[in-house]
Design a protein around this motif. Structure first.
Motif, PDB file in Angstrom:
ATOM      1  N   ILE A  96       0.860  -1.193   0.000  1.00 23.52           N
ATOM      2  CA  ILE A  96       0.000   0.000   0.000  1.00 23.52           C
ATOM      3  C   ILE A  96       0.886   1.231   0.000  1.00 23.52           C
ATOM      4  O   ILE A  96       1.739   1.395   0.884  1.00 23.52           O
ATOM      5  N   TYR A  97       0.723   2.048  -1.028  1.00 24.30           N
ATOM      6  CA  TYR A  97       1.458   3.312  -1.084  1.00 24.30           C
ATOM      7  C   TYR A  97       0.536   4.417  -0.582  1.00 24.30           C
ATOM      8  O   TYR A  97      -0.564   4.591  -1.121  1.00 24.30           O
ATOM      9  N   LEU A  98       0.977   5.124   0.444  1.00 17.84           N
ATOM     10  CA  LEU A  98       0.180   6.225   0.981  1.00 17.84           C
ATOM     11  C   LEU A  98       0.442   7.465   0.156  1.00 17.84           C
ATOM     12  O   LEU A  98       1.592   7.892   0.013  1.00 17.84           O
ATOM     13  N   THR A  99      -0.619   8.029  -0.407  1.00 19.73           N
ATOM     14  CA  THR A  99      -0.461   9.166  -1.311  1.00 19.73           C
ATOM     15  C   THR A  99      -1.758   9.965  -1.408  1.00 19.73           C
ATOM     16  O   THR A  99      -2.846   9.361  -1.397  1.00 19.73           O
ATOM     17  N   PRO A 100      -1.661  11.281  -1.519  1.00 23.24           N
ATOM     18  CA  PRO A 100      -2.904  12.057  -1.695  1.00 23.24           C
ATOM     19  C   PRO A 100      -3.623  11.717  -2.991  1.00 23.24           C
ATOM     20  O   PRO A 100      -4.793  12.037  -3.160  1.00 23.24           O
ATOM     21  N   ARG A 101      -2.940  11.013  -3.919  1.00 22.09           N
ATOM     22  CA  ARG A 101      -3.571  10.612  -5.177  1.00 22.09           C
ATOM     23  C   ARG A 101      -4.357   9.320  -5.040  1.00 22.09           C
ATOM     24  O   ARG A 101      -4.974   8.849  -5.995  1.00 22.09           O
ATOM     25  N   CYS A 123       5.862   4.532   2.620  1.00 20.92           N
ATOM     26  CA  CYS A 123       5.719   5.960   2.926  1.00 20.92           C
ATOM     27  C   CYS A 123       6.566   6.767   1.960  1.00 20.92           C
ATOM     28  O   CYS A 123       7.780   6.556   1.874  1.00 20.92           O
ATOM     29  N   GLY A 124       5.947   7.690   1.255  1.00 23.14           N
ATOM     30  CA  GLY A 124       6.689   8.552   0.349  1.00 23.14           C
ATOM     31  C   GLY A 124       7.223   9.783   1.058  1.00 23.14           C
ATOM     32  O   GLY A 124       6.808  10.116   2.178  1.00 23.14           O
ATOM     33  N   ARG A 125       8.157  10.433   0.408  1.00 28.27           N
ATOM     34  CA  ARG A 125       8.671  11.752   0.826  1.00 28.27           C
ATOM     35  C   ARG A 125       8.901  12.544  -0.458  1.00 28.27           C
ATOM     36  O   ARG A 125       8.736  12.032  -1.541  1.00 28.27           O
ATOM     37  N   TYR A 126       9.326  13.751  -0.345  1.00 29.97           N
ATOM     38  CA  TYR A 126       9.592  14.626  -1.509  1.00 29.97           C
ATOM     39  C   TYR A 126       8.328  14.746  -2.383  1.00 29.97           C
ATOM     40  O   TYR A 126       7.239  14.881  -1.854  1.00 29.97           O
ATOM     41  N   GLU A 127       8.496  14.602  -3.720  1.00 29.62           N
ATOM     42  CA  GLU A 127       7.317  14.689  -4.600  1.00 29.62           C
ATOM     43  C   GLU A 127       6.561  13.364  -4.673  1.00 29.62           C
ATOM     44  O   GLU A 127       5.495  13.281  -5.284  1.00 29.62           O
ATOM     45  N   GLY A 128       7.145  12.322  -4.101  1.00 30.51           N
ATOM     46  CA  GLY A 128       6.517  11.007  -4.143  1.00 30.51           C
ATOM     47  C   GLY A 128       7.441   9.997  -4.797  1.00 30.51           C
ATOM     48  O   GLY A 128       8.660  10.209  -4.913  1.00 30.51           O
ATOM     49  N   SER A 143      -5.213   7.307   0.254  1.00 32.14           N
ATOM     50  CA  SER A 143      -5.059   8.653   0.809  1.00 32.14           C
ATOM     51  C   SER A 143      -5.774   8.725   2.149  1.00 32.14           C
ATOM     52  O   SER A 143      -6.817   8.093   2.327  1.00 32.14           O
ATOM     53  N   VAL A 144      -5.219   9.503   3.073  1.00 29.00           N
ATOM     54  CA  VAL A 144      -5.930   9.685   4.349  1.00 29.00           C
ATOM     55  C   VAL A 144      -6.718  10.991   4.363  1.00 29.00           C
ATOM     56  O   VAL A 144      -7.271  11.376   5.386  1.00 29.00           O
ATOM     57  N   GLY A 145      -6.801  11.671   3.240  1.00 31.07           N
ATOM     58  CA  GLY A 145      -7.634  12.874   3.196  1.00 31.07           C
ATOM     59  C   GLY A 145      -7.176  13.828   2.112  1.00 31.07           C
ATOM     60  O   GLY A 145      -6.062  13.709   1.590  1.00 31.07           O
ATOM     61  N   ASP A 146      -8.046  14.761   1.800  1.00 21.33           N
ATOM     62  CA  ASP A 146      -7.758  15.709   0.721  1.00 21.33           C
ATOM     63  C   ASP A 146      -6.925  16.888   1.217  1.00 21.33           C
ATOM     64  O   ASP A 146      -7.402  18.021   1.307  1.00 21.33           O
ATOM     65  N   TYR A 147      -5.700  16.583   1.576  1.00 21.18           N
ATOM     66  CA  TYR A 147      -4.721  17.589   1.984  1.00 21.18           C
ATOM     67  C   TYR A 147      -3.362  16.933   1.783  1.00 21.18           C
ATOM     68  O   TYR A 147      -3.281  15.707   1.636  1.00 21.18           O
ATOM     69  N   VAL A 148      -2.305  17.746   1.767  1.00 15.98           N
ATOM     70  CA  VAL A 148      -0.977  17.183   1.482  1.00 15.98           C
ATOM     71  C   VAL A 148      -0.109  17.211   2.741  1.00 15.98           C
ATOM     72  O   VAL A 148       0.119  18.270   3.328  1.00 15.98           O
ATOM     73  N   LEU A 149       0.343  16.046   3.149  1.00 15.32           N
ATOM     74  CA  LEU A 149       1.282  15.914   4.273  1.00 15.32           C
ATOM     75  C   LEU A 149       2.700  15.982   3.716  1.00 15.32           C
ATOM     76  O   LEU A 149       2.903  15.803   2.519  1.00 15.32           O
ATOM     77  N   SER A 150       3.683  16.180   4.604  1.00 16.47           N
ATOM     78  CA  SER A 150       5.054  16.235   4.102  1.00 16.47           C
ATOM     79  C   SER A 150       5.635  14.837   3.888  1.00 16.47           C
ATOM     80  O   SER A 150       6.666  14.673   3.248  1.00 16.47           O
ATOM     81  N   GLY A 151       4.971  13.820   4.430  1.00 12.57           N
ATOM     82  CA  GLY A 151       5.465  12.457   4.235  1.00 12.57           C
ATOM     83  C   GLY A 151       4.382  11.446   4.515  1.00 12.57           C
ATOM     84  O   GLY A 151       3.355  11.766   5.130  1.00 12.57           O
ATOM     85  N   GLY A 152       4.611  10.213   4.097  1.00 11.12           N
ATOM     86  CA  GLY A 152       3.616   9.157   4.272  1.00 11.12           C
ATOM     87  C   GLY A 152       3.542   8.613   5.692  1.00 11.12           C
ATOM     88  O   GLY A 152       2.601   7.891   6.027  1.00 11.12           O
ATOM     89  N   GLU A 153       4.524   8.973   6.549  1.00  8.02           N
ATOM     90  CA  GLU A 153       4.574   8.366   7.889  1.00  8.02           C
ATOM     91  C   GLU A 153       3.344   8.701   8.739  1.00  8.02           C
ATOM     92  O   GLU A 153       2.739   7.790   9.326  1.00  8.02           O
TER      93      GLU A 153
HETATM   94  N1  SAM Z   1       3.557  15.705  -4.892  1.00  4.77           N
HETATM   95  C1  SAM Z   1       2.581  14.923  -4.221  1.00  4.77           C
HETATM   96  C2  SAM Z   1       1.172  15.298  -4.703  1.00  4.77           C
HETATM   97  O1  SAM Z   1       0.936  16.458  -4.972  1.00  4.77           O
HETATM   98  O2  SAM Z   1       0.324  14.384  -4.803  1.00  4.77           O
HETATM   99  C3  SAM Z   1       2.661  15.154  -2.706  1.00  4.77           C
HETATM  100  C4  SAM Z   1       3.897  14.589  -2.106  1.00  4.77           C
HETATM  101  S1  SAM Z   1       3.915  14.724  -0.353  1.00  4.77           S
HETATM  102  C5  SAM Z   1       4.765  16.245  -0.124  1.00  4.77           C
HETATM  103  C6  SAM Z   1       5.085  13.535   0.147  1.00  4.77           C
HETATM  104  C7  SAM Z   1       4.519  12.202   0.571  1.00  4.77           C
HETATM  105  O3  SAM Z   1       3.616  12.377   1.649  1.00  4.77           O
HETATM  106  C8  SAM Z   1       3.724  11.442  -0.465  1.00  4.77           C
HETATM  107  O4  SAM Z   1       4.562  10.715  -1.319  1.00  4.77           O
HETATM  108  C9  SAM Z   1       2.859  10.532   0.387  1.00  4.77           C
HETATM  109  O5  SAM Z   1       3.528   9.334   0.730  1.00  4.77           O
HETATM  110  C10 SAM Z   1       2.636  11.356   1.640  1.00  4.77           C
HETATM  111  N2  SAM Z   1       1.308  12.003   1.709  1.00  4.77           N
HETATM  112  C11 SAM Z   1       1.053  13.322   1.605  1.00  4.77           C
HETATM  113  N3  SAM Z   1      -0.249  13.594   1.724  1.00  4.77           N
HETATM  114  C12 SAM Z   1      -0.873  12.411   1.918  1.00  4.77           C
HETATM  115  C13 SAM Z   1      -2.241  12.023   2.076  1.00  4.77           C
HETATM  116  N4  SAM Z   1      -3.226  12.924   2.073  1.00  4.77           N
HETATM  117  N5  SAM Z   1      -2.507  10.704   2.243  1.00  4.77           N
HETATM  118  C14 SAM Z   1      -1.528   9.786   2.233  1.00  4.77           C
HETATM  119  N6  SAM Z   1      -0.203  10.090   2.061  1.00  4.77           N
HETATM  120  C15 SAM Z   1       0.129  11.380   1.915  1.00  4.77           C
END
Ligand code: SAM
Length: 247
Positions: A96-101, A123-128, A143-153
């Motif tokens: 499972i990749y955690l991502t806002p997408r 868990c991603g970091r940077y742009e993913g 995704s855990v919600g419609d907002y952007v975290l700095s990392g997947g942790e």
């Molecule tokens: N560039 C990506 C985008 O716009 O979709 C955001 C990257 S975010 C700064 C870095 C990492 O945080 C992502 O790779 C993901 O693992 C995690 N992350 C950020 N927001 C998240 C969310 N709402 N749900 C799950 N993971 C999230």
């Protein structure tokens, strides 16, 4: 022979963030009691160049760095095994990749994940993460919600907390789980405790009446009103379910 405990494997650049909040309260006690197990995997360990780099510039330009597919692939192969061309062994679900997408996490999905023997979180970091490694491993994106975290942790911690409290023996009274928000598409009714009157606000009379039938009806009406007002999406599903049940 004891059955293996529910196991979460977390691939991260920051293993020191775990168990973090999961080491406390319900999840922490369950971890200590061996009801579940947590294995963290440091992605950087799988970097092969002399700088131990895990990321690189994005093809096509743009700001930010992307996590390299070869490094993530090596980390996933080490924890999941790499049986076939799709890079998944037969007995493990996809990572499972955690991502806002990703698809928004729901209680329904949480229940299904808590019923698996083990889950693997990336868990991603940077742009993913480079898209190709997600494709190759057929990763599920959540995704855990419609907002952007700095990392997947933090997202992994949210997902794990939600799963762990559903494992047998974690929450003392299993009835608590049956009446919670999202069970049957309704948000939960409001709660009250002592004092019976606080700052001029009394507890709704019916709750102190001792009439359990009336209390049940009041709670359901409250749950319905709140859901209808706050979550039209859930309300529509609840109504559809009611329609089916009423035939
Ligand atoms: N560039 C990506 C985008 O716009 O979709 C955001 C990257 S975010 C700064 C870095 C990492 O945080 C992502 O790779 C993901 O693992 C995690 N992350 C950020 N927001 C998240 C969310 N709402 N749900 C799950 N993971 C999230």
């Amino acid at each position: 022979m004891t059955s293996p405990v529910w196991t979460a494997r977390v691939l991260t650049l920051f293993p020191e963030m775990f168990p973090g909040p999961l080491g406390h309260s319900l999840a922490g006690k369950a971890l200590e009691a061996g009801i579940w197990a947590l294995e963290t995997v440091d992605i950087r360990y799988f970097a092969s160049d002399k700088h131990r780099s895990v990321d690189d510039a994005a093809f096509g330009g743009g700001p930010g760095l992307v996590m390299r597919p070869d490094v993530i692939d090596a980390a996933l192969a080490a924890v999941m095994g790499a049986a076939g061309p799709d890079r998944r062994s037969a007995d493990a679900g996809p990572p499972i990749y955690l991502t806002p997408r990703g698809r928004p996490l729901t209680q329904e999905r949480v229940r299904a994940l808590a019923a698996e023997p083990r889950i693997t979180l990336l868990c991603g970091r940077y742009e993913g993460v480079d898209e190709r490694v997600l494709e190759a491993w057929q990763a599920e994106e959540i995704s855990v919600g419609d907002y952007v975290l700095s990392g997947g942790e933090p997202a992994a911690i949210v997902l794990l907390d939600a799963c762990v409290r559903l494992l047998p023996g974690v929450v003392g009274d299993a009835k608590t789980l049956a009446e919670e928000s999202f069970e049957g598409w309704l948000l939960e009714y409001p709660h009250y405790t002592r004092p019976q009157e606080w700052r001029g606000r009394p507890v709704p009379e019916v709750l102190a009446s001792g009439n359990h039938q009336k209390i049940r009806a009041w709670r359901r009406a409250q749950a319905e009103a709140t859901t209808r007002q706050r979550r039209p999406d859930l309300w529509a599903r609840y109504r559809a379910q009611q329609a089916v049940m009423e035939g």
